[in-house]
Design a protein around this motif. Structure first.
Motif, PDB file in Angstrom:
ATOM      1  N   TYR A 175       0.838  -1.201   0.000  1.00  0.00           N
ATOM      2  CA  TYR A 175       0.000   0.000   0.000  1.00  0.00           C
ATOM      3  C   TYR A 175       0.870   1.247   0.000  1.00  0.00           C
ATOM      4  O   TYR A 175       0.580   2.220  -0.702  1.00  0.00           O
TER       5      TYR A 175
ATOM      6  N   GLN B 231       2.502   1.686  -3.312  1.00  0.00           N
ATOM      7  CA  GLN B 231       1.507   2.002  -4.329  1.00  0.00           C
ATOM      8  C   GLN B 231       1.082   3.474  -4.235  1.00  0.00           C
ATOM      9  O   GLN B 231       0.856   4.122  -5.248  1.00  0.00           O
TER      10      GLN B 231
ATOM     11  N   ILE C 116       3.613   5.465  -5.949  1.00  0.00           N
ATOM     12  CA  ILE C 116       3.523   5.300  -7.405  1.00  0.00           C
ATOM     13  C   ILE C 116       2.308   6.043  -7.957  1.00  0.00           C
ATOM     14  O   ILE C 116       2.366   6.632  -9.028  1.00  0.00           O
TER      15      ILE C 116
ATOM     16  N   ILE D 246       8.032   7.638  -8.670  1.00  0.00           N
ATOM     17  CA  ILE D 246       8.590   6.325  -8.983  1.00  0.00           C
ATOM     18  C   ILE D 246       9.999   6.168  -8.405  1.00  0.00           C
ATOM     19  O   ILE D 246      10.332   5.142  -7.805  1.00  0.00           O
TER      20      ILE D 246
ATOM     21  N   GLN E 194      -8.767   0.538   6.356  1.00  0.00           N
ATOM     22  CA  GLN E 194      -9.350   1.510   5.418  1.00  0.00           C
ATOM     23  C   GLN E 194     -10.600   2.158   5.994  1.00  0.00           C
ATOM     24  O   GLN E 194     -10.815   3.361   5.843  1.00  0.00           O
TER      25      GLN E 194
ATOM     26  N   GLY F 201      -9.961  -6.957  -1.596  1.00  0.00           N
ATOM     27  CA  GLY F 201      -9.931  -5.492  -1.686  1.00  0.00           C
ATOM     28  C   GLY F 201      -8.785  -4.961  -2.526  1.00  0.00           C
ATOM     29  O   GLY F 201      -8.848  -3.850  -3.037  1.00  0.00           O
ATOM     30  N   MET F 202      -7.736  -5.732  -2.649  1.00  0.00           N
ATOM     31  CA  MET F 202      -6.573  -5.295  -3.418  1.00  0.00           C
ATOM     32  C   MET F 202      -6.509  -5.960  -4.786  1.00  0.00           C
ATOM     33  O   MET F 202      -5.546  -5.745  -5.529  1.00  0.00           O
TER      34      MET F 202
ATOM     35  N   ILE G 103      -6.102  -9.146  -5.281  1.00  0.00           N
ATOM     36  CA  ILE G 103      -5.091 -10.211  -5.239  1.00  0.00           C
ATOM     37  C   ILE G 103      -5.810 -11.539  -5.037  1.00  0.00           C
ATOM     38  O   ILE G 103      -6.679 -11.655  -4.176  1.00  0.00           O
TER      39      ILE G 103
ATOM     40  N   LEU H 178       3.843  -2.927  -9.151  1.00  0.00           N
ATOM     41  CA  LEU H 178       2.881  -1.927  -8.673  1.00  0.00           C
ATOM     42  C   LEU H 178       2.665  -0.830  -9.716  1.00  0.00           C
ATOM     43  O   LEU H 178       1.557  -0.313  -9.870  1.00  0.00           O
ATOM     44  N   TRP H 179       3.706  -0.514 -10.420  1.00  0.00           N
ATOM     45  CA  TRP H 179       3.597   0.500 -11.479  1.00  0.00           C
ATOM     46  C   TRP H 179       2.662   0.003 -12.582  1.00  0.00           C
ATOM     47  O   TRP H 179       1.771   0.720 -13.043  1.00  0.00           O
TER      48      TRP H 179
ATOM     49  N   VAL I 111       0.303  -2.214 -12.290  1.00  0.00           N
ATOM     50  CA  VAL I 111      -1.066  -2.266 -11.768  1.00  0.00           C
ATOM     51  C   VAL I 111      -1.683  -0.868 -11.773  1.00  0.00           C
ATOM     52  O   VAL I 111      -2.858  -0.691 -12.092  1.00  0.00           O
ATOM     53  N   GLN I 112      -0.870   0.117 -11.454  1.00  0.00           N
ATOM     54  CA  GLN I 112      -1.330   1.498 -11.467  1.00  0.00           C
ATOM     55  C   GLN I 112      -1.746   1.917 -12.883  1.00  0.00           C
ATOM     56  O   GLN I 112      -2.785   2.544 -13.087  1.00  0.00           O
TER      57      GLN I 112
ATOM     58  N   GLU J  35      -8.111   1.306 -12.096  1.00  0.00           N
ATOM     59  CA  GLU J  35      -9.000   0.762 -11.059  1.00  0.00           C
ATOM     60  C   GLU J  35     -10.015  -0.193 -11.667  1.00  0.00           C
ATOM     61  O   GLU J  35     -10.390   0.011 -12.820  1.00  0.00           O
TER      62      GLU J  35
ATOM     63  N   TRP K  42      -7.896  -2.348  -8.823  1.00  0.00           N
ATOM     64  CA  TRP K  42      -6.609  -3.028  -8.908  1.00  0.00           C
ATOM     65  C   TRP K  42      -6.786  -4.500  -9.247  1.00  0.00           C
ATOM     66  O   TRP K  42      -7.710  -5.153  -8.740  1.00  0.00           O
TER      67      TRP K  42
END
Lengths: 492, 483
Positions: free
Chosen positions: A407, A410, A413, A418, A485, B73-74, B76, B184-185, B187-188, B192, B194
């Motif tokens: 998290y 992220q 990012i 970066i 959250q 939630g992520m 995964i 992570l990059w 995924v970004q 949305e 994720w």
């Protein structure tokens, strides 16, 4: 949504304060009552943790003390892990009676009360009061130590903590003069509605002072020295409270200040320095310097303190990044990640202080890192728990430390940082290598004679509980992240 | 049938993990039961792979998969699956798990339990990497595999085992934390909500403009794991100082996994030309191969020589995988498997004679043909495969790669040169230790090799030859080897 009774905040703080005073007096005055008072302290912390837990996680917020404090999901999340941490501090105190002077249990309760207060504070003055209320009993605990080192550390942390309080207080005062309030919501409205902050030097100075004061309290480089000294100089249970719970609660309070009160001025005009950039640099320096210092520390507690400072740097970078997020959902996710990260930090510190407890007998109250060598040969269970905590601290997958770090990275990012994310990841790699080195020393090196290894049922409980929590949260992290959250949602 | 294959798929990483757990719970004084447990579980994993091989029909894409939520939630999930590439790699890892557990043993009996636990855990981790179709799961298995390797290398190795283990861990950790950021990059960029699911991510990223930095963050991870040119220095240093079991898994697991990651992650998530970088990768592969080939010519230590020979093969494999054509890619994959099997067999061979002789230096060993002709002869399979002699798996891979390089003369020359150099150096060293006078008086172990060591080496040689003659046996698919 469960409605929170406004009195519950007072009850939590009051119980801990009254209990702390009572336990301190009874332990200091009647030596024979020490055990009983210690039981009462444990019971009180457990009870307050239970009370906080009853309202967690779906509680609606409620204001206390004229709006200076707010008991919401965010506060309850922090309170819960702080109180659980305090419970383990008391257990560690029972393990090591020699270095735990009479009356210390009570002082620990007083510090925990301060942390509970800090978690609810939504006013700069309230935050300052909470920080000092939590820190002052710890100064007392350091001063109670027989060794001059403890007194020196008490003095140093008192002086620097005092300086931090002065900075924060001056900043709050200046802001009060310009905005007419020190509540975070009031400050937010003032900064949002007023002219551009760059046109008002008083506000700029005030914000700088507030941020400098907060950085002092969260052990940010170059204002971190008091923290490592204090962790080293305090008796181990108090070190655990300071490094595990106090630091986490201060960072949570910092998150509240930055993302609620100061959010409107997160980005200044082009070409001007804003607080996010400053905090970004400070966080990066703290992360790198903290982790680098941890690498070369021969003393265990000092090494852990440097690592904690590094963790603090990582949170500061994330908070600076989160200030650039616009969507509520993104903010909740980022701050939720920070909250879980802080809770996991506290849990891993509990496991790491099992190591301190194990070796403190041989080295007195100045345990060296190399005394862990060969621990796995004579105490494999304890070594496994310590190893898990180390790996959790480094963010190894399948431990609780892995997902919160995702998290945090992220968030960086998401706002396009970066290169910072790469540096943070490399720094985490450094910590992982260092932690693996310690695990290897426990497993591969020849060990100390078994007689010098000291365990007790309290230490075993700490080891098992922390290992269990680290594994459970590492394998099934979803519920904790969701609670984090939802708790973070109370801020926005 | 589908449920059975899914159960077998899940069992692939779980079985060795369970074995490691059970072995860890047994008292360390129970040497034989712990060893037997290790053997049983590793053979069981191989059995599972064989059963899966029998059940699966050939085809493109995922041959078998199982999916479930993890951190909803992520985005995964626990998404395990095997395509043709993964299936072949899984088979090799399962096979080398048996080789390492049955064919090697720790330096002292006290380390037996650690040895078994580490080998089974490493096998579980590597199988997990191969079967992961969720990026977080992939990263998790990738990193967790470090731990058993670290202890395997650090405990019971020759001189400097801990230093070698530390070197390996530092290299691996640096590479894997870079992968975190890269993942992570990506995924970004995918947006949305994720998702870390490889298939879904590949679908979403299909039309996206992907930054080169993100590509290199992930590519560096795999290049470092493959010990590609410029990032290769850790491999020879580590290979010399670690126990034979770690050598076997380094050659057969760690290096090929780098290549697998290249195919499984990079070629799936990025455009076919790898953002214009595929030619760069081909030349990195060729440079690695040349470096490995030339460096192996001047080595005096057998393990160091073998590590450079492996490097030459892995470099060729990388060149093949990045060339683009189906033949070249298939050749690259075959070369990876050949490097794994030949490397494992030869490291086992050198480990046994090194332990008996007390030295790994080429000049210290001679007369093996007169004293142990069968054992010495069996090692020829591995040597022949590295030299790409016809009839071996090395030949199959090398032929396909060289054939694809025909249009690129400099590339062809470099590839040929590296094969000749590595093969020549290995053949020279092999002739040197087989020939000469018998040195019975200097061997420290009276009865060596053990029967199981001979058996395992024979098995590896047979595998190299059979796979070389009938490459279709190891894959359930006749085509579609790649994503």
């Amino acid at each position: 949504m469960i409605a929170v009774c406004p009195a519950i905040g007072f009850v939590l703080v009051g119980l801990l304060w009254l209990g702390g005073i009572g336990v301190s007096i009874s332990q200091a005055a009647w030596v024979r009552s020490r055990g009983m008072a210690s039981h009462i302290a444990l019971g009180l912390v457990a009870l307050t943790a239970l009370l906080a837990g009853l309202y967690w996680p779906g509680s609606a917020g409620t204001s206390l003390a004229g709006g200076g404090f707010h008991l919401d999901g965010f506060a309850i999340f922090v309170q819960f892990f702080v109180l659980l941490g305090a419970l383990f501090c008391l257990l560690l105190g029972r393990h090591d009676r020699e270095h735990w002077p009479p009356g210390s249990d009570g002082l620990l309760l007083l510090a925990a009360a301060g942390l509970v207060m800090l978690s609810m504070a939504v006013d700069l003055v309230g935050i300052l009061a909470g920080l000092l209320a939590a820190l002052m009993p710890l100064w007392g605990l350091a001063a109670l130590r027989v060794r001059p080192h403890g007194r020196e550390s008490a003095l140093k942390s008192a002086l620097l903590g005092g300086l931090g309080a002065v900075l924060l207080g001056m900043g709050a005062g200046l802001l009060a003069a310009r905005c007419g309030t020190t509540t975070l919501e009031g400050l937010r409205a003032c900064l949002e509605g007023g002219p551009w902050i760059g046109q008002d030097p008083t506000k700029v100075v005030a914000l700088s002072l507030v941020i400098a004061g907060l950085c002092m309290f969260v052990a940010a480089v170059p204002l971190h020295m008091w923290f490592t000294d204090a962790v080293e100089g305090l008796p181990s249970p108090a070190s655990l409270l300071l490094g595990g719970c106090w630091l986490a609660a201060s960072l949570a309070a910092t998150a509240r200040v930055l993302l609620v009160g100061l959010k409107p001025v997160a980005q200044s005009g082009p070409g001007y320095l804003d607080w996010t950039s400053v905090l970004h640099v400070i966080g990066m320096l703290t992360l790198l310097a903290g982790n680098a210092m941890a690498l070369v520390q021969p003393r265990l507690k000092r090494m852990l303190a440097s690592l904690a400072a590094g963790q603090s740097g990582m949170v500061l970078i994330t908070l600076a990044a989160a200030a650039g997020l616009q969507e509520r959902a993104d903010l909740e996710r980022a701050v939720g990640g920070v909250l879980v990260f802080l809770a996991v930090h506290a849990i891993s510190w509990v496991g790491l202080f099992v190591a301190v407890g194990v070796i403190e007998l041989g080295d007195g109250d100045d345990p060296k890192v190399n005394r862990l060598d060969g621990l796995a040969r004579c105490r494999p269970g304890l070594a496994a728990a310590i190893g898990l905590s180390l790996l959790c601290m480094a963010g190894m997958p399948l431990t609780a430390g892995f997902f919160p770090r995702i998290y945090l990275l992220q968030t960086m990012i998401e706002v396009g940082w970066i290169s910072s994310a790469i540096l943070v990841a490399l720094s985490l790699g450094l910590v992982l290598v260092m932690c693996l080195g310690l695990v290897a020393a426990m497993v591969m090196r020849p060990g100390s004679p078994e007689g010098e290894i000291r365990t007790s049922p309290y230490l075993t409980i700490m080891a098992w509980m922390s290992a269990l929590a680290i594994l459970c949260l590492g394998i099934m992290p979803g519920w904790m992240l969701e609670i984090g959250q939802r708790s973070a949602g109370a801020l926005f | 049938m589908q449920i059975a294959s899914q159960i077998l798929l899940l069992a692939l990483p779980v079985t060795p993990g369970l074995g490691a757990l059970l072995a860890g719970l047994l008292p360390s004084r129970l040497i034989r039961p712990v060893r037997a447990l290790g053997w049983a579980f590793s053979i069981g994993v191989l059995g599972e792979w064989v059963a899966l091989r029998a059940m699966l029909a050939g085809g493109d894409g995922l041959l078998v998969s199982a999916k479930g939520p993890w951190v909803a939630g992520m985005g995964i999930g626990v998404h395990l699956g095997l395509d043709s590439t993964g299936f072949i790699l899984a088979g090799m890892i399962a096979f080398l798990g048996v080789v390492a557990l049955v064919g090697t043993q720790p330096s002292t009996p006290e380390l037996n339990r650690t040895h078994v636990v580490c080998l089974l855990s490493a096998e579980a981790g590597m199988l997990g990497v191969v079967a992961s179709w969720d990026l977080i799961l992939f990263v998790a298995f990738w990193e967790v595999t470090l731990l058993p390797f670290f202890f395997l290398m650090g405990r019971g190795g020759a001189r400097g085992g801990v230093a070698a283990a530390t070197r390996f861990v530092i290299t691996s950790v640096i590479s894997s934390v870079l992968m975190w950021v890269g993942v992570l990059w990506l995924v970004q960029i995918a947006g949305e909500p994720w998702t870390f699911d490889l298939e879904e991510l590949a679908g979403r990223l299909g039309a996206a403009q992907l930054p080169l930095g993100c590509f290199w963050l992930m590519a560096l991870t795999f290049l470092m794991r493959m010990a590609a040119f410029g990032l290769h220095t850790w491999l020879p240093e580590v290979s010399v100082d670690v126990p034979t079991a770690a050598n076997v898994l380094l050659a057969g697991g760690v290096l090929p996994l780098g290549g697998f990651g290249f195919v499984h992650i990079l070629q799936r998530l990025f455009p076919p030309d790898l953002l214009g970088m595929s030619a760069v990768f081909t030349w990195i592969g060729l440079a690695t191969a040349l470096c490995g080939g030339l460096a192996s010519v001047v080595q005096r230590d057998l393990k160091r020589l073998l590590s450079y020979a492996c490097l030459a093969q892995v470099g060729l494999a990388l060149a093949g995988l990045s060339l683009g054509g189906a033949d070249a890619r298939q050749g690259g994959l075959m070369m990876l498997v050949a490097a794994g099997l030949a490397g494992a067999g030869l490291f086992l061979f050198v480990g046994v004679i090194g332990q008996a002789r007390g030295s790994q230096r080429i000049v210290d060993i001679s007369g093996l043909w007169r004293s142990h002709p069968a054992f010495a002869g069996l090692a020829f399979g591995g040597v022949a495969s590295v030299a790409a002699m016809p009839g071996t798996l090395g030949f199959v891979g090398a032929y396909q790669i060289l054939h694809s390089l025909v249009g690129d003369l400099p590339g062809l020359a470099v590839a040929l040169g590296s094969i000749l150099a590595a093969g020549g150096a290995l053949l020279w060293a092999y002739r040197r230790i087989l020939g000469g006078s018998h040195q019975a008086e200097v061997w420290t172990r009276e009865t060596w090799p053990r029967r199981r060591e001979v058996g395992i080496l024979a098995l590896l040689t047979v595998a190299l030859l059979v796979a070389g003659l009938l490459p279709g046996l190891i894959t359930p698919s006749s085509g579609g080897m790649m994503p």
